[in-house]
Design an enzyme around this catalytic site. Sequence first.
Site, PDB file in Angstrom:
ATOM      1  N   CYS B  83     -28.972 -12.916  -1.939  1.00 43.53           N
ATOM      2  CA  CYS B  83     -30.417 -12.747  -2.109  1.00 43.53           C
ATOM      3  C   CYS B  83     -30.891 -11.393  -1.607  1.00 43.53           C
ATOM      4  O   CYS B  83     -32.062 -11.049  -1.755  1.00 43.53           O
ATOM      5  CB  CYS B  83     -31.174 -13.858  -1.373  1.00 43.53           C
ATOM      6  SG  CYS B  83     -30.344 -15.436  -1.483  1.00 43.53           S
ATOM      7  N   SER B 207     -39.216 -21.317  -1.219  1.00 41.55           N
ATOM      8  CA  SER B 207     -39.528 -20.404  -2.322  1.00 41.55           C
ATOM      9  C   SER B 207     -39.013 -21.045  -3.601  1.00 41.55           C
ATOM     10  O   SER B 207     -38.104 -21.856  -3.580  1.00 41.55           O
ATOM     11  CB  SER B 207     -38.884 -19.046  -2.081  1.00 41.55           C
ATOM     12  OG  SER B 207     -37.497 -19.184  -1.889  1.00 41.55           O
ATOM     13  N   ILE B 209     -37.663 -21.399  -7.781  1.00 44.45           N
ATOM     14  CA  ILE B 209     -36.684 -20.863  -8.728  1.00 44.45           C
ATOM     15  C   ILE B 209     -37.471 -20.009  -9.728  1.00 44.45           C
ATOM     16  O   ILE B 209     -38.459 -20.484 -10.287  1.00 44.45           O
ATOM     17  CB  ILE B 209     -35.990 -22.025  -9.483  1.00 44.45           C
ATOM     18  CG1 ILE B 209     -35.288 -22.969  -8.506  1.00 44.45           C
ATOM     19  CG2 ILE B 209     -35.067 -21.506 -10.568  1.00 44.45           C
ATOM     20  CD1 ILE B 209     -33.960 -22.509  -7.995  1.00 44.45           C
ATOM     21  N   LYS B 329     -42.441 -16.932  -1.197  1.00 40.17           N
ATOM     22  CA  LYS B 329     -43.050 -18.257  -1.294  1.00 40.17           C
ATOM     23  C   LYS B 329     -44.004 -18.377  -2.487  1.00 40.17           C
ATOM     24  O   LYS B 329     -43.905 -19.318  -3.261  1.00 40.17           O
ATOM     25  CB  LYS B 329     -43.797 -18.495   0.029  1.00 40.17           C
ATOM     26  CG  LYS B 329     -44.420 -19.824   0.187  1.00 40.17           C
ATOM     27  CD  LYS B 329     -43.371 -20.900   0.374  1.00 40.17           C
ATOM     28  CE  LYS B 329     -43.904 -22.245  -0.036  1.00 40.17           C
ATOM     29  NZ  LYS B 329     -44.144 -22.385  -1.478  1.00 40.17           N
ATOM     30  N   HIS B 333     -39.113 -16.002  -6.300  1.00 39.78           N
ATOM     31  CA  HIS B 333     -37.883 -15.472  -5.692  1.00 39.78           C
ATOM     32  C   HIS B 333     -36.744 -15.439  -6.705  1.00 39.78           C
ATOM     33  O   HIS B 333     -35.807 -16.226  -6.632  1.00 39.78           O
ATOM     34  CB  HIS B 333     -37.527 -16.317  -4.467  1.00 39.78           C
ATOM     35  CG  HIS B 333     -36.339 -15.850  -3.696  1.00 39.78           C
ATOM     36  ND1 HIS B 333     -35.951 -14.524  -3.632  1.00 39.78           N
ATOM     37  CD2 HIS B 333     -35.433 -16.530  -2.937  1.00 39.78           C
ATOM     38  CE1 HIS B 333     -34.861 -14.427  -2.877  1.00 39.78           C
ATOM     39  NE2 HIS B 333     -34.525 -15.615  -2.450  1.00 39.78           N
TER      40      HIS B 333
END
Lengths: 129, 385
Positions: B83, B207, B209, B329, B333
């Site tokens: 990430c 967060s 998808i 959030k 993300h």
Amino acid sequence: MFSSRYWREIPQRYRMEAAKCSGCGHVSFPPRLICPKCKGRKFEKVRLPDQGKILTYTVIHVPATPFKDEVPFAIAVVELDGGVRITSQVVDCDPSTLTIGQRVRTEFRKLQEIGDAGILCYGYKCVPA
Amino acid sequence: MREVAIVGVGMTRWGELWEKSLRDIYVETALLAMEDAGVDRIDSMIVGCMSSGLFVGQEHLGSVLADSLGAAPVPASRVESACASGGLAVRTGFMEVASGMSDIVLVSGVEKMTDVDGGDATYALGTAADQEYECYHGITFPGLYAMMARAYMHQYGLTREELAAVAVKNHENGSKNPLAQFPMKVTIEQVIGSVMVADPLRILDCSPITDGAAAMILCPLDQAKKISKNSPVKIIGSGHATDSIAYHSREDLTYLEAVAKAAERAYKMAGGGPETIDAVEVHDCFTIAEILAIEALGLVERGKGRTAASSGLTAIGGKIPVNPSGGLKSKGHPVGATGVAQVIELTKQLRGECGDRQVKNARRALAQNMGGSGGSSIVHILEVG
Ligand SMILES: [Zn+2]
């Protein structure tokens, strides 16, 4: 899961074999080729103790696909006596009764069924001590 | 080392973009960044992406995307740090310009996550953890952060309400961001009453998808005036650090050591510590992550991150504004794009282009991007050019 990939981990998953550094005594689980503490490269094979305590835990409600039939299930960071830590499910108990500091012990259990053929995969899980 | 400037940024609204492919969302933002900078050629391109292989079945992204952009034969590299792949792309582009290897570098991040179902997405994200000794046992990413939250609650007395306040603040900020995936405001009660994912974390602690991309143009500061009409924003610090891949091996289960180490390196390069920072974007993949990140960045003392959101300290008008964009959030993300988007938000903040969510008089800003459960982190510090 690729069969040789599974087979390579059997000494750790079935027997909890770890590597104790001959230089500084640090225990690596899984075994490594170089000690992260002293950079030593000589190790002796040791078996981890089966007793330990919960450092933190969660109860999984939304799982990855291989665990879709298991939810909800508890999973914890467990510190085994001697200091090595593992991530392990905690079973044979009501997840809502778990506490940080609780004593547990490892047992040999079924972990997953993989692929269309449902091949059984084994390893350690914890139960209340 | 040459000084490096950001002279162009490009982003589109993130979300579940079923009608668009990974290539489409990449090219859209790359063109926006080039138009913003006013450049019609690039010397090189770097793309951050965590797992195009598992999400859309496509690797070799450097070549795929150079081709799609019509930019081949420029050199094109895909970099990966889970990430934190976007942050790593920024750092790689920064190093390429600073070293003198290239003058105009297109830095992007992209992730197309909704071509697979939720279970497969959870699996793909799980590959950022230790596959054999964490995921094999059934842990998920929300599960890893839930264990951090539980440990932190035990050690510092964090309450469920204080944790929810992070989500409330970030959705409040995101409601002022036209590019946010989930710009709706939420209440403490809604967060605490939302569906359980991994106890104690609920769906509104997590967060989402997301499909999305983000892009920027970097060049040497001393050529910025010639290359672009935009006022440049300088990258004055870049830090990167790693930690054990397995969460259970961390010495302290309530501290993100890789974040602290990356920050230390970035502060040193920038010549100023946390007290010099006016605005912050942190990697709030889960509500608990924002609390742990601001502590590791030295913005608050250990144990004090607990009340940072509930007390207003980290609100846009607070002493240390954190995630004015809405954070992961609310903004969304798309894992590989997040680190680039954080730097884009701060570039806009430093240019004074953020409208209702503008942090007043921001001169220096910090972005913190994180891979996995803290196995890697990348920190950048920007300043008005
Ligand atoms: Zn040693």
